[in-house]
Every structure is written in structure tokens, then in C-alpha cells.
Design an enzyme around this catalytic site. Structure first.
Site, PDB file in Angstrom:
ATOM      1  N   CYS A 195       0.878  -1.165   0.000  1.00 43.60           N
ATOM      2  CA  CYS A 195       0.000   0.000   0.000  1.00 43.60           C
ATOM      3  C   CYS A 195       0.915   1.214   0.000  1.00 43.60           C
ATOM      4  O   CYS A 195       1.476   1.565   1.035  1.00 43.60           O
ATOM      5  CB  CYS A 195      -0.907   0.002   1.232  1.00 43.60           C
ATOM      6  SG  CYS A 195      -1.855   1.526   1.379  1.00 43.60           S
ATOM      7  N   SER A 228      -1.201   2.066   4.724  1.00 38.30           N
ATOM      8  CA  SER A 228      -0.840   0.726   5.180  1.00 38.30           C
ATOM      9  C   SER A 228      -2.027  -0.224   5.080  1.00 38.30           C
ATOM     10  O   SER A 228      -2.233  -1.056   5.950  1.00 38.30           O
ATOM     11  CB  SER A 228      -0.314   0.775   6.616  1.00 38.30           C
ATOM     12  OG  SER A 228      -1.281   1.354   7.461  1.00 38.30           O
TER      13      SER A 228
END
Lengths: 202, 103
Positions: free
Chosen positions: A100, A104
Site C-alpha cells: 500500500c 498501510s
């Protein structure tokens, strides 16, 4: 990597925030406890079980790839309040690596909390630009001819990798297969390998 | 997929179609929350799958009423994005319809 203990001022700030949210009726102590309990229950073993079942049950594998959320629910995992789960199928031609880059995003409901490195600026910037170098640092060398597909988890889905079933696991039970699969395999930074276990069993 | 599959009929793009990510940087003129990575802007990819419809995160971030937007999985060749990398390697990114145009 060792994590730092929380700072006293951070804890005080958190305490004030929770108190304010409770006072306004936005969250209750019960809701916090429920969320904590489900977060504590979530761990990579859930994802590992899903992978092992996909390796042994073609019908369930098809469901997992079609609708990861429905597959998780079918295994008794409550996905309520969680983003939809997408499952990425590794093949003899393509290996998936999940990152990502923006924050996250991580399939917490079925893998638990992301490791420290997953949230690091180094992983987030390098996985998307030089995935093969990152894989090599995890000790992962892909067989020749396999393309790397980096999956940037930028929006509303959460992604899990379904790795290929390792050679040498013919006849293994679902439990034996589950024990082979780790968090790193579900993110795609490494590949499950029966080598060690098979030789130990021999 | 559990969410959004029923709204696929309203999607502007379909699987296999070439799309270009808008090459704009609106965050340079206003404070925004965007889910479109910089490295993808201006790049041409191919729609892999329509993922469904989700409330626009650009509104959610500011607690505004969020319009539903179609979300796509778009596949890009990796080497042209960075000017390096291995031929055949790819990037798969979730992108909202309002960031895509026909290529």
C-alpha cells in the site's frame, strides 16, 4: 524489529479522545472491547487456513477467488465492518506482491496487524518500483519466466495472495498445509516451501 | 464480489479496455485526500476488472456526503512507469472512474 513503548503524551491524548467520544455517545466501552477482541483474534493463521483449503478443495478455491469476503464468512470469520477481501491467484506465470504505497491498507480481518516493515516508507516506495530487489532481500528468488505483478492497495479492497501449492506436499492434510503458510506468503514477499518440513518428516 | 457487483452495469469502462489516468495534480492547488498515486498519473493501462461501487474517499476524508463512484482494477506495464524494471512485470492498481479517461 523491537517496537518503541508508547509515549506518555500519546497515551494521555488517546485517553482524552476516548473520553470525548464516549461523552458524545459516538463509541461505547463495549464497542471498544468488541473491536479489541476481534483485532486480537485476527492473525495470519486464518489466511493460512484459507490458502490450505484452496489447495485441497477446488470448489472452495473458486469461491475464494470469486468473492474473498464470502469465502471468509463461509469459514466462520465475521467480515462485518471490514473492507471487501480480494484474493490474488499466483500461477506458473505470475507472482503477486501486495503493497500500500499511500498508507498501510492490509487485510487485517484475516491476517491481523501488518508487520512494521509493511508500513515503512522503504517498503512502500521500493516494492512498487523495484519489486525484484525487495523480493531478493526477503530471500525470494522466483523461478525463471515468472512475471511480478505488484498490487498497490490504493482504495477500498484489501488483498491477499493465494500462493501456488509447493511441490512435495502431495497427500498432505489441510492442517499440515496450513502450518506451511506464513504471513509473508500472504503478502507475497516470500513463497511457501515444503523443503524443510518434508526433509524433517523423512 | 460481495460489494458493488450489482452496480457494474453503470460502469463507464469494461474489462480489457485501455484507459489513461488523468494527468492532474489537484492537490497542488487545494488540500485534498486522493487515492490515486502520483506515479500512475498520465499512465495508460488496461482495465482488469470492475471492482464495484464505493463512496468517494475524497469526500469521506472531509466528512462530506460521499457520492458513489465505480472502482476499477487497472493493470499497467511496470517498466515504462519507472524507466527501469523487467519486461513483463506489471502493476495492478485500484482507481476510481473519475480519475480515468479513454485512451
Amino acid at each position: 524489529m523491537a517496537t518503541q513503548p508508547p509515549r506518555a503524551e500519546s497515551l494521555a491524548l488517546l485517553d482524552k479522545l476516548v473520553t470525548a467520544l464516549k461523552r458524545r455517545g459516538i463509541v461505547s466501552e463495549e464497542e471498544i472491547a468488541q473491536k479489541q477482541a476481534s483485532a486480537d483474534r485476527a492473525n495470519p493463521m486464518t489466511g493460512a487456513r484459507m490458502v490450505a483449503r484452496a489447495w485441497t478443495d477446488p470448489e472452495w478455491r473458486a469461491l475464494l477467488l470469486r468473492d474473498g469476503t464470502a469465502a471468509a464468512e463461509a469459514m466462520g470469520i465475521s467480515m462485518r465492518g471490514n473492507p471487501p477481501l480480494g484474493v490474488l491467484e499466483d500461477t506458473a506465470k505470475v507472482h503477486h506482491l501486495v503493497v500500500c504505497t499511500l498508507c498501510s491498507c492490509y487485510p487485517r480481518a484475516i491476517i491481523g496487524y501488518p508487520p512494521h516493515w509493511y508500513k515503512s516508507a522503504a517498503y512502500r516506495s521500493r516494492a512498487v518500483r523495484e519489486p525484484r530487489a525487495v523480493l531478493a532481500e526477503f530471500g525470494t528468488v522466483l523461478p525463471a519466466g515468472i512475471q511480478v505483478r505488484v498490487v498497490d492497495s490504493t482504495a477500498d479492497f484489501r488483498w491477499m495472495v493465494l500462493p501456488m501449492r509447493p511441490e512435495g506436499t502431495e497427500g498432505w492434510t489441510e492442517d499440515q498445509l496450513t502450518a506451511l503458510v506464513t504471513r509473508d506468503h500472504l503478502v507475497g514477499v516470500s513463497l511457501p516451501d515444503a523443503g524443510g518440513k518434508a526433509s524433517r518428516a523423512a | 464480489m460481495s460489494l458493488g457487483a450489482r452496480e457494474v452495469g453503470s460502469a463507464r469502462f469494461s474489462a480489457g479496455q485501455a484507459v489513461r489516468v488523468k494527468d492532474s495534480k489537484p492537490e497542488q492547488v487545494a488540500r485534498l485526500h486522493l487515492r490515486t498515486p502520483h506515479y500512475a498519473r498520465g499512465r495508460i493501462g488496461r482495465v482488469e476488472r470492475v471492482l464495484g461501487t464505493f463512496p468517494n474517499p475524497e469526500d469521506i476524508a472531509f466528512n462530506r456526503p460521499a457520492e458513489p463512484r465505480v472502482l476499477y482494477h487497472v493493470l499497467f506495464d511496470q517498466p515504462p512507469v519507472w524507466g527501469e524494471g523487467q519486461q513483463g512485470d506489471t502493476l495492478l492498481i485500484e482507481l476510481f472512474e473519475h480519475w480515468l479517461e479513454e485512451a
